[in-house]
Design a protein around this motif. Structure first.
Motif, PDB file in Angstrom:
ATOM      1  N   GLU A 307     -42.757 -33.530  64.306  1.00 39.78           N
ATOM      2  CA  GLU A 307     -43.670 -32.392  64.166  1.00 39.78           C
ATOM      3  C   GLU A 307     -42.995 -31.140  64.703  1.00 39.78           C
ATOM      4  O   GLU A 307     -42.364 -31.180  65.774  1.00 39.78           O
ATOM      5  CB  GLU A 307     -44.953 -32.626  64.986  1.00 39.78           C
ATOM      6  CG  GLU A 307     -45.869 -33.681  64.449  1.00 39.78           C
ATOM      7  CD  GLU A 307     -46.424 -33.381  63.073  1.00 39.78           C
ATOM      8  OE1 GLU A 307     -46.963 -32.279  62.866  1.00 39.78           O
ATOM      9  OE2 GLU A 307     -46.284 -34.254  62.195  1.00 39.78           O
ATOM     10  N   GLU A 308     -43.158 -30.047  63.972  1.00 45.61           N
ATOM     11  CA  GLU A 308     -42.542 -28.785  64.399  1.00 45.61           C
ATOM     12  C   GLU A 308     -42.976 -28.421  65.814  1.00 45.61           C
ATOM     13  O   GLU A 308     -44.150 -28.594  66.169  1.00 45.61           O
ATOM     14  CB  GLU A 308     -42.969 -27.675  63.442  1.00 45.61           C
ATOM     15  CG  GLU A 308     -41.823 -27.266  62.528  1.00 45.61           C
ATOM     16  CD  GLU A 308     -42.241 -26.163  61.593  1.00 45.61           C
ATOM     17  OE1 GLU A 308     -42.178 -26.426  60.400  1.00 45.61           O
ATOM     18  OE2 GLU A 308     -42.649 -25.088  62.089  1.00 45.61           O
ATOM     19  N   GLY A 309     -42.036 -27.968  66.595  1.00 46.35           N
ATOM     20  CA  GLY A 309     -42.358 -27.530  67.960  1.00 46.35           C
ATOM     21  C   GLY A 309     -42.361 -28.659  68.970  1.00 46.35           C
ATOM     22  O   GLY A 309     -42.627 -28.437  70.149  1.00 46.35           O
ATOM     23  N   THR A 310     -42.085 -29.892  68.539  1.00 44.91           N
ATOM     24  CA  THR A 310     -42.037 -30.991  69.513  1.00 44.91           C
ATOM     25  C   THR A 310     -40.581 -31.368  69.775  1.00 44.91           C
ATOM     26  O   THR A 310     -39.691 -31.075  68.968  1.00 44.91           O
ATOM     27  CB  THR A 310     -42.823 -32.237  69.031  1.00 44.91           C
ATOM     28  OG1 THR A 310     -42.191 -32.769  67.854  1.00 44.91           O
ATOM     29  CG2 THR A 310     -44.267 -31.906  68.709  1.00 44.91           C
ATOM     30  N   ASN A 311     -40.351 -32.029  70.907  1.00 46.26           N
ATOM     31  CA  ASN A 311     -39.006 -32.436  71.303  1.00 46.26           C
ATOM     32  C   ASN A 311     -38.421 -33.383  70.241  1.00 46.26           C
ATOM     33  O   ASN A 311     -39.003 -34.431  69.959  1.00 46.26           O
ATOM     34  CB  ASN A 311     -39.102 -33.155  72.666  1.00 46.26           C
ATOM     35  CG  ASN A 311     -37.741 -33.499  73.233  1.00 46.26           C
ATOM     36  OD1 ASN A 311     -36.795 -33.768  72.507  1.00 46.26           O
ATOM     37  ND2 ASN A 311     -37.650 -33.491  74.562  1.00 46.26           N
ATOM     38  N   PRO A 312     -37.278 -33.027  69.634  1.00 48.62           N
ATOM     39  CA  PRO A 312     -36.719 -33.878  68.577  1.00 48.62           C
ATOM     40  C   PRO A 312     -36.411 -35.298  69.055  1.00 48.62           C
ATOM     41  O   PRO A 312     -36.372 -36.231  68.254  1.00 48.62           O
ATOM     42  CB  PRO A 312     -35.436 -33.155  68.156  1.00 48.62           C
ATOM     43  CG  PRO A 312     -35.344 -31.912  68.942  1.00 48.62           C
ATOM     44  CD  PRO A 312     -36.493 -31.816  69.905  1.00 48.62           C
ATOM     45  N   GLY A 313     -36.209 -35.438  70.368  1.00 54.04           N
ATOM     46  CA  GLY A 313     -35.915 -36.770  70.913  1.00 54.04           C
ATOM     47  C   GLY A 313     -37.162 -37.608  71.131  1.00 54.04           C
ATOM     48  O   GLY A 313     -37.071 -38.762  71.567  1.00 54.04           O
ATOM     49  N   PHE A 314     -38.350 -37.048  70.851  1.00 58.72           N
ATOM     50  CA  PHE A 314     -39.593 -37.762  71.154  1.00 58.72           C
ATOM     51  C   PHE A 314     -40.208 -38.460  69.936  1.00 58.72           C
ATOM     52  O   PHE A 314     -41.178 -39.203  70.065  1.00 58.72           O
ATOM     53  CB  PHE A 314     -40.626 -36.810  71.770  1.00 58.72           C
ATOM     54  CG  PHE A 314     -40.399 -36.527  73.236  1.00 58.72           C
ATOM     55  CD1 PHE A 314     -39.186 -36.853  73.851  1.00 58.72           C
ATOM     56  CD2 PHE A 314     -41.389 -35.946  74.008  1.00 58.72           C
ATOM     57  CE1 PHE A 314     -38.975 -36.590  75.207  1.00 58.72           C
ATOM     58  CE2 PHE A 314     -41.189 -35.693  75.368  1.00 58.72           C
ATOM     59  CZ  PHE A 314     -39.987 -36.012  75.962  1.00 58.72           C
ATOM     60  N   LEU A 315     -39.684 -38.140  68.738  1.00 60.43           N
ATOM     61  CA  LEU A 315     -40.110 -38.816  67.496  1.00 60.43           C
ATOM     62  C   LEU A 315     -41.631 -38.832  67.300  1.00 60.43           C
ATOM     63  O   LEU A 315     -42.208 -39.857  66.923  1.00 60.43           O
ATOM     64  CB  LEU A 315     -39.565 -40.250  67.443  1.00 60.43           C
ATOM     65  CG  LEU A 315     -38.062 -40.451  67.702  1.00 60.43           C
ATOM     66  CD1 LEU A 315     -37.668 -41.900  67.436  1.00 60.43           C
ATOM     67  CD2 LEU A 315     -37.196 -39.521  66.866  1.00 60.43           C
ATOM     68  N   TYR A 316     -42.254 -37.675  67.579  1.00 58.74           N
ATOM     69  CA  TYR A 316     -43.710 -37.587  67.402  1.00 58.74           C
ATOM     70  C   TYR A 316     -44.008 -37.145  65.980  1.00 58.74           C
ATOM     71  O   TYR A 316     -43.468 -36.147  65.505  1.00 58.74           O
ATOM     72  CB  TYR A 316     -44.300 -36.577  68.394  1.00 58.74           C
ATOM     73  CG  TYR A 316     -45.798 -36.389  68.224  1.00 58.74           C
ATOM     74  CD1 TYR A 316     -46.693 -37.338  68.709  1.00 58.74           C
ATOM     75  CD2 TYR A 316     -46.314 -35.275  67.547  1.00 58.74           C
ATOM     76  CE1 TYR A 316     -48.061 -37.178  68.542  1.00 58.74           C
ATOM     77  CE2 TYR A 316     -47.682 -35.111  67.382  1.00 58.74           C
ATOM     78  CZ  TYR A 316     -48.551 -36.067  67.885  1.00 58.74           C
ATOM     79  OH  TYR A 316     -49.902 -35.920  67.709  1.00 58.74           O
TER      80      TYR A 316
END
Ligand code: AHR
Length: 493
Positions: A307-316
């Motif tokens: 999701e845009e704006g979320t940490n790319p390492g968090f895979l949300y």
């Protein structure tokens, strides 16, 4: 409206559908464990010994039979001794795989086992082969399952747990062809032989060991592993296969706001699960004709851009009706191969990839995928029965796939049939012939536009409802499947 014929042999019971096929996966990744499941005892969010009550309740309602932990890639850098004892003295580490964040180890073995107790599910521990030692894994098993006089048993007791835990499922490494050590199959097979030898059965506890199997369609890995390990594997080999809509890891496509082309590509990609499974089973059969070794699809699901704006390492990622169709297709595939598939674990249970639950602060929502798992619950431990459907292959502007997916099972005189229609525009009427007469039925439906999803402001956009699109007369039933729908029917005698 397209008419197709379905024949169900309800009287001929086949393999048991292991409840573990409805398994889940929880990794120390992003907000899956921390904030998603575990908020700590001092949190304002209602919790029981740190576990969110809303999340645990939702998991119980959906029926989680088994939960895999602590990874994933994280498992092969996890040192379990860092996660026991007083929390204030637990060692902190960097989660190098997932965002480089600090892992404070406040959720460790005791917390995971407590979570499984609260949910009422089997724990599935993934042991560290990539950066751990044989001794470390051996002692972890001793710590968890021994009731004897031993250093690890004493340590567990000193940490407040008198009785050993029951532990059946043990993964010997994770993705050792990749993040778990970039090993060759020969090297991993030798590692497996050594590690598994020192993971003992203490008392009544019997381990079911899962060897690291292939990545997607890599049958060469399966072949080498089976040739070197059979009959040493008293359990299963794993399979990981993710649905990446574009087929490109560098740009997988968005979780919401996608177009019809991407939707159709997603369904086409996810249907590759069945030939992949069949290819691996064919290789396994050559080495294990008596089918002693099972296949555990212990990571599967849709993987989109974060999701845009979320940490790319968090895979949300969000979760829509497209994910519900994907879940239905895959669960029907696993059911149909119930004779060989011992377990499957969708990735991942909360806030990561194709989740059944999303959280934001104290808010929680159930995704469309959640409702599919809930609707499919009666399949758990039921006997598979044959459900033969006329071909529903369909060309969607150059993207071909099978529109309708089905599986059926019988338990306690109830025939349970699950279907989905992936087609965006066409409805189907499924003219069903049963080999036994049934007197009544209860049907449910989950349907909507392809991008429909639940949000924290509108958590009830998508949920399952009672369905009246079924007509039953003795041995015949007519089932209407609207576009983008999942339908379940419990036929009763
Ligand atoms: O589920 C996310 C990651 O996908 C897991 O950590 C790893 O096993 C796989 O590559």
């Amino acid at each position: 409206m397209i008419n197709k014929k379905l024949t169900v042999k309800a009287s001929q019971k086949g393999a048991k559908i292991n409840k573990e096929i409805y398994g889940h996966f929880s990794e120390h990744l992003g907000r899956c464990i921390y904030n998603g499941i575990y908020v700590g005892e001092d949190s304002d969010i209602p919790n029981t010994r740190g576990m969110r009550n809303d999340v645990v309740e939702a998991m119980k309602e959906m029926g989680i039979p088994v939960l895999r932990w602590p990874g994933g890639c994280f498992a092969d850098e996890y040192h379990w001794m860092n996660g026991i004892g007083p929390k204030e003295s637990r060692v902190k580490m960097i989660n190098t795989n997932w965002g480089g964040v600090t892992e404070d180890n406040s959720f460790g073995t005791h917390e995971f086992m407590d979570l499984c107790d609260q949910i009422g599910c089997e724990p599935y521990i993934s042991g560290n082969v990539g950066s751990g030692t044989v001794r470390e894994m051996s002692e972890w098993i001793e710590y968890m399952t021994s009731d004897n006089v031993s250093p690890m048993t004493d340590l567990r007791k000193r940490n407040g747990r008198e009785k050993p835990w029951h532990l059946k499922y043990l993964g010997i490494g994770n993705e050792n062809w990749g993040c778990g050590g970039f090993m060759t199959p020969e090297y991993y097979a030798n590692q497996y032989r050594q590690f598994q030898q020192f993971c003992k059965n203490y008392g009544d506890n019997k381990l079911y060991k899962v060897a690291c199997g292939p990545n997607g369609g890599d049958t060469a890995w399966t072949d080498k592993l089976m040739s070197m390990l059979n009959p040493m594997i008293a359990g299963a080999i794993s399979l990981h296969f993710y649905t990446v809509p574009t087929g490109k890891w560098e740009d997988k496509g968005p979780a919401t706001g996608f177009d019809e082309k991407l939707y159709n590509e997603t369904i086409r990609e996810t249907q590759k699960m069945e030939p992949i499974i069949m290819d691996h089973l064919a290789v396994m059969d050559r080495h294990d004709p008596d089918h002693k070794i099972g296949l555990a699809v212990d990571e599967w699901g849709c993987w989109y851009n974060v999701e845009e704006g979320t940490n790319p390492g968090f895979l949300y990622q969000q979760n829509t009706m497209r994910d519900a169709i994907v879940a239905s297709v895959n669960l029907n595939i696993f059911n149909r191969h119930a004779d060989r598939i011992v377990m499957a674990n969708i990735a991942q249970v909360v806030n990561v990839l194709q989740s059944v639950i999303l959280t934001e602060g104290s808010k929680m929502l159930k995704t469309p995928t959640y409702y599919v798992f809930k609707m499919y619950k009666p399949h758990q431990e039921a006997a598979l029965v044959e459900a033969m459907l006329e071909d529903t292959a369909f060309d969607h502007d150059g993207i071909s796939y099978t529109d309708v997916s089905v599986s059926a099972s019988v338990k306690d005189d109830t025939l349970f049939v699950t279907l989905s229609n992936a087609n965006l525009k066409e409805s189907y009427t499924i003219d069903t012939v049963l080999d036994e007469a049934f007197g009544s039925y209860e049907a449910r439906i989950l349907t909507g536009a392809m991008g429909d999803h639940n949000t924290f402001d509108q958590p009830d956009n998508v949920f399952d409802k009672a369905y009246d699109g079924v007509k039953l007369s003795g041995k015949e039933a007519s089932i209407v499947l609207p576009p983008v729908s999942v339908v379940t029917i419990a036929f009763k005698k």
